[in-house]
Design a protein around this motif. Sequence first.
Motif, PDB file in Angstrom:
ATOM      1  N   UNK A 107       0.822  -1.191   0.000  1.00 33.51           N
ATOM      2  CA  UNK A 107       0.000   0.000   0.000  1.00 33.51           C
ATOM      3  C   UNK A 107       0.862   1.248   0.000  1.00 33.51           C
ATOM      4  N   UNK A 108       0.251   2.359   0.277  1.00 31.05           N
ATOM      5  CA  UNK A 108       0.956   3.640   0.317  1.00 31.05           C
ATOM      6  C   UNK A 108       0.452   4.442   1.502  1.00 31.05           C
ATOM      7  N   UNK A 109       1.401   4.953   2.282  1.00 30.90           N
ATOM      8  CA  UNK A 109       1.077   5.754   3.449  1.00 30.90           C
ATOM      9  C   UNK A 109       2.024   6.942   3.485  1.00 30.90           C
ATOM     10  N   UNK A 110       1.486   8.128   3.498  1.00 30.68           N
ATOM     11  CA  UNK A 110       2.284   9.327   3.609  1.00 30.68           C
ATOM     12  C   UNK A 110       2.459   9.694   5.094  1.00 30.68           C
ATOM     13  N   UNK A 111       3.689   9.862   5.510  1.00 31.49           N
ATOM     14  CA  UNK A 111       3.970  10.299   6.871  1.00 31.49           C
ATOM     15  C   UNK A 111       3.877  11.826   6.917  1.00 31.49           C
ATOM     16  N   UNK A 112       2.831  12.314   7.511  1.00 29.68           N
ATOM     17  CA  UNK A 112       2.618  13.757   7.632  1.00 29.68           C
ATOM     18  C   UNK A 112       3.505  14.315   8.733  1.00 29.68           C
ATOM     19  N   UNK A 113       3.632  13.575   9.826  1.00 31.18           N
ATOM     20  CA  UNK A 113       4.448  14.025  10.939  1.00 31.18           C
ATOM     21  C   UNK A 113       4.878  12.819  11.751  1.00 31.18           C
ATOM     22  N   UNK A 114       6.123  12.825  12.223  1.00 29.17           N
ATOM     23  CA  UNK A 114       6.626  11.839  13.158  1.00 29.17           C
ATOM     24  C   UNK A 114       7.501  12.574  14.152  1.00 29.17           C
ATOM     25  N   UNK A 115       7.050  12.592  15.401  1.00 30.46           N
ATOM     26  CA  UNK A 115       7.766  13.295  16.450  1.00 30.46           C
ATOM     27  C   UNK A 115       7.945  12.373  17.652  1.00 30.46           C
ATOM     28  N   UNK A 116       9.031  12.599  18.385  1.00 32.77           N
ATOM     29  CA  UNK A 116       9.295  11.797  19.563  1.00 32.77           C
ATOM     30  C   UNK A 116      10.159  12.586  20.525  1.00 32.77           C
ATOM     31  N   UNK A 117      10.045  12.268  21.788  1.00 33.52           N
ATOM     32  CA  UNK A 117      10.870  12.924  22.784  1.00 33.52           C
ATOM     33  C   UNK A 117      10.253  12.816  24.162  1.00 33.52           C
TER      34      UNK A 117
END
Length: 469
Positions: A459-469
């Motif tokens: 499939x296809x998935x666009x990562x709009x945001x990935x944040x961590x901390x």
Amino acid sequence: MIHWRPPEGFVGDVIPFSYGGRVWLFYLLDRRSDDPTAGPGGMPWALVSTTDFVEYEDHGVVLPTGDRDAVDFDCYTGSVIADGSRLHLFYTGHNPRRGSDRGAFQVVCHAVSEGDPTQWTKVPEDTFGAPNGFVPQDWRDPFVYRTAPDEPWQMVLAARYDDSPDRRCGVVARLTSTDLKRWELAPPLWEPHRYITQECPDVFQWGDWWYLVYSEFSDAFQTRYRIARTPDGPWLAPPRDTVDGRAFYAAKSVLHEGRRFFIGWIPTKQGDAWQWAGNLAVLEAHQEPDGTLAFGLPAEIVAAYDAADVKLSPLDGAADVPGQGAHDRYAAWIGDPMPSHCLITLTVDVASGTQSFGLLLHATPDGEYATILRLEPQRNRVVLDQWPRGRTGPAQWQIHGDVPHAVDLERPCPLPPGRHTVQVLLDGATAQAVVDNRVALSFRPDAPAGHLGFFVTDGAVEVVELRAG
């Protein structure tokens, strides 16, 4: 430590109580002494309090166990209420030395406080056991409430009929009282003819809906709930009738400053076996138009973390950016190592027809070994997987390939095409995942640390945001 536990011991069933601007979290203290000279000890109630579910004040044991021969040698689950300036605590008394060949009896016990949740006086003359027709070994977890200020008090209990098939004899028994001392048997609140019993019952009203929450260990070890238009039922199963999965048990709720919180415990594990008691965990409930409850992390917990953008690098020839590759393959991307205590937030746009996607937690740099949080749109579920899985022998094919994921943690989860947000709270040995502020999945990671990654399958998935901390 967001998932709080006492310095010496573990958190069992939590009894939440909102009072004086704080949430008071009474809990069963599981001490698990390994000292062979300590001798058997009963189970007391201990207490922590909080205003934000981030910082906790430990008040220690507030309801001690009875002596060796007392009916409350073990002080098990119950409830706490305020009646004017006086507080009332109802709990289950148990003593393994008092009972019959069918097991120890359980009784309802009473304690009072003159307004200080840390100071209680037991009222032994108010103790009572199961009436005729009920199994005396299962008469526990008293929950006291009112349906209206001028109505009698009601008490519901986890009980069992003594003349029904064992696996279908569970009933939510009910009693009424006008003085919180003398209780009269009333018609049961719910007879599902389905469970051994329904532990830790909890009843509340939210808008036009009434809710009955309970924990069961017949079909699965889960906290479930039912909804009704009246406080007497009929009790209906909503589309998603579970609070969380196997790793968030005996959850009870509390209304605090207009918000409804569910507090349970994430059990410890010994090998592959879940144990009783563990770390305290909290979810905030949100009500959907059809009465279904959605569950997410409280905003105060989210605000306690300072997140930063995560840069992903492609693995094994994947496209530079997720969402630009073909639909007929597995593609993965890897980021930097994550701290053992952090909050991960992933926002994605999912294309129609995508088979699965998710996060690699505590992964190796090549993404080969990881704890896998996998979202499966075609099955409308979220699951937890682990690679490597266990082995049945030394041969290449002798892996647990017929165990596709941790089936006791599988969660139903609506995943239509479009935008979705996934939060993962890592707190050392415990974790909670939340999808779209609706579906929660608590778990214990098998690895202490590692890289953060992302993957998509067919499939296809666009990562709009990935944040961590």
